[in-house]
Design a protein around this motif. Structure first.
Motif, PDB file in Angstrom:
ATOM      1  N   ILE A 199       0.843  -1.202   0.000  1.00  0.00           N
ATOM      2  CA  ILE A 199       0.000   0.000   0.000  1.00  0.00           C
ATOM      3  C   ILE A 199       0.878   1.252   0.000  1.00  0.00           C
ATOM      4  O   ILE A 199       0.581   2.224  -0.705  1.00  0.00           O
ATOM      5  CB  ILE A 199      -0.975  -0.005   1.190  1.00  0.00           C
ATOM      6  N   LEU A 205       2.152   1.751  -3.566  1.00  0.00           N
ATOM      7  CA  LEU A 205       1.078   2.266  -4.418  1.00  0.00           C
ATOM      8  C   LEU A 205       0.775   3.733  -4.100  1.00  0.00           C
ATOM      9  O   LEU A 205       0.560   4.544  -5.004  1.00  0.00           O
ATOM     10  CB  LEU A 205      -0.182   1.426  -4.264  1.00  0.00           C
ATOM     11  N   MET A 206       0.771   4.061  -2.816  1.00  0.00           N
ATOM     12  CA  MET A 206       0.520   5.442  -2.410  1.00  0.00           C
ATOM     13  C   MET A 206       1.623   6.361  -2.939  1.00  0.00           C
ATOM     14  O   MET A 206       1.338   7.451  -3.455  1.00  0.00           O
ATOM     15  CB  MET A 206       0.441   5.527  -0.880  1.00  0.00           C
ATOM     16  N   GLU A 265       1.206   7.168  -6.512  1.00  0.00           N
ATOM     17  CA  GLU A 265       0.129   8.141  -6.752  1.00  0.00           C
ATOM     18  C   GLU A 265       0.551   9.555  -6.354  1.00  0.00           C
ATOM     19  O   GLU A 265       0.174  10.520  -7.012  1.00  0.00           O
ATOM     20  CB  GLU A 265      -1.128   7.757  -5.955  1.00  0.00           C
ATOM     21  N   ARG A 322      -7.966   8.669  -5.276  1.00  0.00           N
ATOM     22  CA  ARG A 322      -7.234   7.397  -5.148  1.00  0.00           C
ATOM     23  C   ARG A 322      -6.057   7.532  -4.191  1.00  0.00           C
ATOM     24  O   ARG A 322      -5.821   6.653  -3.360  1.00  0.00           O
ATOM     25  CB  ARG A 322      -6.760   6.904  -6.503  1.00  0.00           C
ATOM     26  N   LEU A 381      -5.665   5.403  -0.678  1.00  0.00           N
ATOM     27  CA  LEU A 381      -4.463   4.635  -0.352  1.00  0.00           C
ATOM     28  C   LEU A 381      -3.847   5.125   0.958  1.00  0.00           C
ATOM     29  O   LEU A 381      -3.410   4.321   1.788  1.00  0.00           O
ATOM     30  CB  LEU A 381      -3.448   4.731  -1.497  1.00  0.00           C
ATOM     31  N   SER A 382      -3.827   6.421   1.157  1.00  0.00           N
ATOM     32  CA  SER A 382      -3.288   6.983   2.385  1.00  0.00           C
ATOM     33  C   SER A 382      -4.097   6.536   3.603  1.00  0.00           C
ATOM     34  O   SER A 382      -3.530   6.147   4.630  1.00  0.00           O
ATOM     35  CB  SER A 382      -3.269   8.510   2.287  1.00  0.00           C
ATOM     36  N   SER A 435      -5.941   3.854   3.783  1.00  0.00           N
ATOM     37  CA  SER A 435      -5.713   2.421   3.948  1.00  0.00           C
ATOM     38  C   SER A 435      -4.362   2.158   4.604  1.00  0.00           C
ATOM     39  O   SER A 435      -4.233   1.287   5.468  1.00  0.00           O
ATOM     40  CB  SER A 435      -5.802   1.714   2.595  1.00  0.00           C
ATOM     41  N   PHE A 436      -3.353   2.922   4.196  1.00  0.00           N
ATOM     42  CA  PHE A 436      -2.029   2.782   4.820  1.00  0.00           C
ATOM     43  C   PHE A 436      -2.110   3.096   6.311  1.00  0.00           C
ATOM     44  O   PHE A 436      -1.596   2.342   7.139  1.00  0.00           O
ATOM     45  CB  PHE A 436      -1.015   3.700   4.126  1.00  0.00           C
ATOM     46  N   VAL A 470      -9.383   0.663  -1.195  1.00  0.00           N
ATOM     47  CA  VAL A 470      -8.728   1.407  -2.271  1.00  0.00           C
ATOM     48  C   VAL A 470      -9.425   1.254  -3.621  1.00  0.00           C
ATOM     49  O   VAL A 470      -8.965   1.832  -4.608  1.00  0.00           O
ATOM     50  CB  VAL A 470      -7.232   1.042  -2.404  1.00  0.00           C
TER      51      VAL A 470
END
Length: 141
Positions: A22, A25-26, A29, A54, A58-59, A61-62, A108
């Motif tokens: 994650i 991916l963050m 982005e 998005r 992601l943030s 979720s992290f 996400v």
């Protein structure tokens, strides 16, 4: 080292891998947008609202990987420290991690709050069960 202990360690690694994935991916982005000047640093110095949806998902979720999973890490490490890890603990650990993956995927992608909350609650229930199993071994064996 017994197989059950190795499997428990692998569940810890799988949860850590989710967190790192994650984060990557963050970063993919966020960083290009800041480096290109699309998003000025001043706009993100205090809050995340300047990022597109998005990146914010992601943030979030992290950040979420440092809530329940922290309690998971402690329970799993305590189980390892006690020795004699049980198959039930391993199953609970892997079920928790699987639910965290599902939770992150929902978070996400669709970010369907009711589904996300249901999976989160299921993960919490499994985590409580894991903790009860570990505490049972501490105090009753």
């Amino acid at each position: 080292m017994p197989l059950v202990a190795k499997l428990l360690i692998l569940s810890i690694a799988a949860q850590a891998l989710l967190t790192v994935a994650i984060l990557v991916l963050m970063g993919r982005e966020r960083v290009p947008r800041v480096m290109s000047g699309e998003i000025p640093m001043a706009d993100i110095a205090v809050e995340r609202t300047a990022y597109p949806l998005r990146a914010r998902l992601l943030s979030n979720s992290f950040d979420n990987q440092f809530q329940l999973p922290v309690l998971f890490y402690v329970a799993a490490l305590l189980a390892l420290l006690l020795g004699g890890v049980t198959w039930l603990e391993v199953v609970a650990a892997w079920l928790f991690v699987a639910l965290r993956y599902v939770h992150a995927i929902i978070h996400v992608t669709t970010n369907h709050v009711l589904r996300r909350f249901t999976v989160y609650s299921a993960g919490l229930a499994v985590l409580v069960i894991l903790w009860l199993m570990v505490l049972f071994r501490v105090f009753l064996t």
